[in-house]
Enzyme design. Structure first.
Site, short mmCIF file in Angstrom:
data_model
loop_
_atom_site.label_atom_id
_atom_site.label_comp_id
_atom_site.label_asym_id
_atom_site.label_seq_id
_atom_site.Cartn_x
_atom_site.Cartn_y
_atom_site.Cartn_z
N SER A 188 -9.66 1.56 3.05
CA SER A 188 -8.83 2.38 2.18
C SER A 188 -7.79 1.59 1.39
O SER A 188 -7.26 2.10 0.39
CB SER A 188 -8.11 3.44 3.02
OG SER A 188 -7.18 2.84 3.89
N SER B 294 -9.67 -0.84 7.18
CA SER B 294 -9.09 -0.60 5.86
C SER B 294 -8.33 -1.77 5.24
O SER B 294 -7.96 -1.70 4.08
CB SER B 294 -8.17 0.62 5.90
OG SER B 294 -8.92 1.81 5.88
N LYS C 194 0.85 -1.19 0.00
CA LYS C 194 0.00 0.00 0.00
C LYS C 194 0.89 1.24 0.00
O LYS C 194 1.91 1.26 0.70
CB LYS C 194 -0.89 -0.03 1.24
CG LYS C 194 -1.90 1.11 1.34
CD LYS C 194 -2.76 0.93 2.60
CE LYS C 194 -3.83 2.00 2.70
NZ LYS C 194 -4.66 1.81 3.92
#
Lengths: 96, 487
Positions: B156, B180, B81
């Protein structure tokens, strides 16, 4: 907290060092008003005598050995600086 | 399709690599080619470095040829990420603020994966500064769900989930502040593990809400999650909130813990707003565990209805403090329109941050401001104590909790434009962060329309070994995790 929440957006944006456009002001006022209205229900919880939780597993007094270790070279530390000169970060004048 | 190298698990590929049936270079080339084939439709990546990935794969092959292979992750392409630092590579947090930032050092999780021999493959799209539940808040455009390109992948960590589900990585890292990792894992049909707060170092993670943030893996299987956690977990003196816990061999423990378990069903998690197809799939999972000899009982987490408000006060307060560092001075975007120093901060932040980040900074500044601190922030911290106690009380009677991960399957891109509606996507995941617990989402079915559904299992603090064994028992009895999207 029991009365209707009033968010002084000008004041809070100033505290947050955030310039907002007129359109953002109008939009955020409405949206954050809804969120604050939702948050009002927390006033219903009886928290008498309840200790606050800052971290789920409090780890306190974490000490490190006081020994020198190599850090980033100046060039690497300044690589992301938006403006620099002579190994210093250039900023607008803050004192007249 | 599942025969393709890029859809195999770490465990399967580890065997193929060890037997020299496949080289790390062949595997990496397969993942790179797959990424090129799907990325135009998916937009899961913020940046990629093919030459660097192939160089790492070559180094892995050289180690193996010299008899110095480092274990199951050696040669496995792992995506990160774009909130996790890799020295010399871009780190944007999907924000214009950091559009040109290059990491000066490795995050601890990066250093650990490097030591395990993993091949770093790209930095994955997410909501800006990890604030969101759909990846639509990225400054660089949304990611699509590989099961239906008109829908969100969740967030997210949406890029992490979408890339993995599409075969553009073998495993990925995400970060989880309110769900997330788990929610996008559920919406994309993969496994997502949020470890106990403090188990995995956050050094080198772009900070959002420091008392809630935790890094964790997204994988195809529970066994892969155990392999990844084994590489990631452990005390780190560079993160002062890192907890000195004993780290078992999570992969080996999977086989040593056959159950049965006592499972709690929190009644507050099955109310209004839960999609009927999600509910039916989760109830079938309950039946499965019952048939395996587990005991199931209803439990109550009475403060559940206050989780969302408590979370949005604490998370935004911490975010407003953490994001104060982006002032246009030392790094990040600097406005060229500023009149003086204070105006430089105001304009740089105005130009660098997107709408959701601004909203949260304002809300967080407000709840911390003079006159409102006690009513909002301090009160939320006290309610947080009650929320945490609810979970610990439940664990007196049960070993783990079973819930849906997300109340709804993947929704349409652009469908939820109202911030509050989007916040409600996290109602089953945020309590876990407030209480600092470990939880995993595993695929537990599909809707009639072909969208994945996730089952959330919540464990005791630092009891990932039991939690993963429990999840593995479900996975062995089903084949949802073997399905792949047709892209």
């Amino acid at each position: 907290m029991s009365s209707a929440p009033h968010l002084d957006l000008d004041h809070v944006a100033k505290l947050a060092r955030l310039a907002l456009t007129a359109a953002e002001q109008a939009e955020f006022s409405r949206q954050l008003g809804e969120v604050l209205h939702h948050i009002e229900q927390l006033a219903k919880v009886d928290v008498t005598g309840v200790e606050p939780t800052a971290h789920a597993f409090p780890v306190v007094n974490v000490w490190g050995e006081d020994v020198a270790r190599p850090g980033l070279p100046v060039e690497a530390a300044l690589r992301n600086a938006p403006a620099q000169r002579d190994h210093l970060i250039v900023v607008p004048k803050v004192v007249e | 399709m599942a025969d393709e190298l890029f859809f195999k698990s770490i465990a399967e590929l580890g065997d193929l690599l060890a037997a020299r049936t496949v080289s790390a270079t062949e595997l990496t080339r397969a993942v790179l080619a797959r990424t090129q084939a799907v990325e135009g439709r998916l937009h899961a990546f913020n940046s990629r470095d093919e030459a660097e990935a192939l160089a790492q794969a070559g180094a892995s092959d050289a180690r193996r040829a010299a008899g110095q292979a480092r274990g199951p992750l050696d040669g496995i392409p792992v995506g990160l990420k774009d909130v996790i630092a890799v020295a010399g590579q871009p780190l944007t947090a999907s924000s214009r603020m950091l559009a040109n930032f290059v990491s000066p050092y490795d995050a601890t999780v990066t250093a650990r994966l490097k030591a395990a021999g993993a091949v770093f493959w790209g930095r994955l799209n997410c909501d800006e500064f990890a604030m969101g539940s759909s990846t639509e808040n990225s400054a660089f455009g949304p990611t699509s769900n590989p099961w239906d390109l008109t829908r969100v992948p969740g967030g997210s960590s949406g890029g992490s989930a979408a890339a993995l589900a599409a075969g553009a990585a073998i495993a990925t890292l995400g970060s989880d502040t309110g769900g997330s990792i788990r929610q996008p894992a559920a919406l994309c049909g993969v496994v997502g593990l949020k470890p106990t707060y403090g188990l995995v170092s956050r050094y080198g993670l772009v900070a959002f809400a420091s008392s809630l943030d935790q890094i964790g893996p997204l994988t195809r299987t529970v066994e892969d999650a155990a392999i990844m956690l084994g590489a990631l977990a452990g005390h780190d003196p560079l993160d002062s909130t890192s907890f000195p816990a004993d780290i078992p061999d999570y992969r080996a423990e999977l086989k040593r813990r056959p159950g049965p378990w006592r499972l709690g069903i929190p009644k507050e998690y099955f109310g209004a707003g839960l999609d009927p197809e999600v509910q039916a799939a989760v109830e079938r999972a309950m039946d499965f565990y019952r048939a395996q000899g587990c005991t199931l009982q209803e439990v109550s987490l009475p403060h559940t209805q206050y989780c969302l408000d408590t979370y949005y006060i604490i998370a935004t307060a911490e975010a407003s403090s953490n994001l104060a560092r982006y002032d246009g001075v030392r790094y990040g975007h600097r406005s060229t329109a500023a009149k003086d120093a204070v105006d430089l901060y105001r304009q740089s932040r105005a130009e660098g941050f997107g709408a959701e980040v601004k909203r949260r900074i304002i809300l967080g500044t407000y709840v911390l401001s003079s006159g409102y601190y006690d009513a909002y922030y301090l009160r939320a911290q006290k309610v947080r104590t009650l929320i945490r106690q609810d979970f610990l009380n439940a664990y007196r009677e049960v070993d783990a909790l079973l819930t849906p991960t997300s109340p709804v399957p993947a929704f349409k891109l652009g469908e939820k434009s109202d911030p509050l509606a989007l916040y409600l996507c996290d109602i089953y995941t945020i309590g876990v962060n407030l209480a600092g617990l470990p939880a995993v989402s595993v695929p537990c079915g599909f809707t009639a329309g072909g969208l994945p559904i996730g089952l959330q299992l919540i464990g005791r603090p630092f009891d990932e070994a039991n939690l993963l064994a429990l999840a593995g028992a479900y996975e062995r009895g089903h084949d949802w995790h073997r399905r792949t999207p047709s892209l």
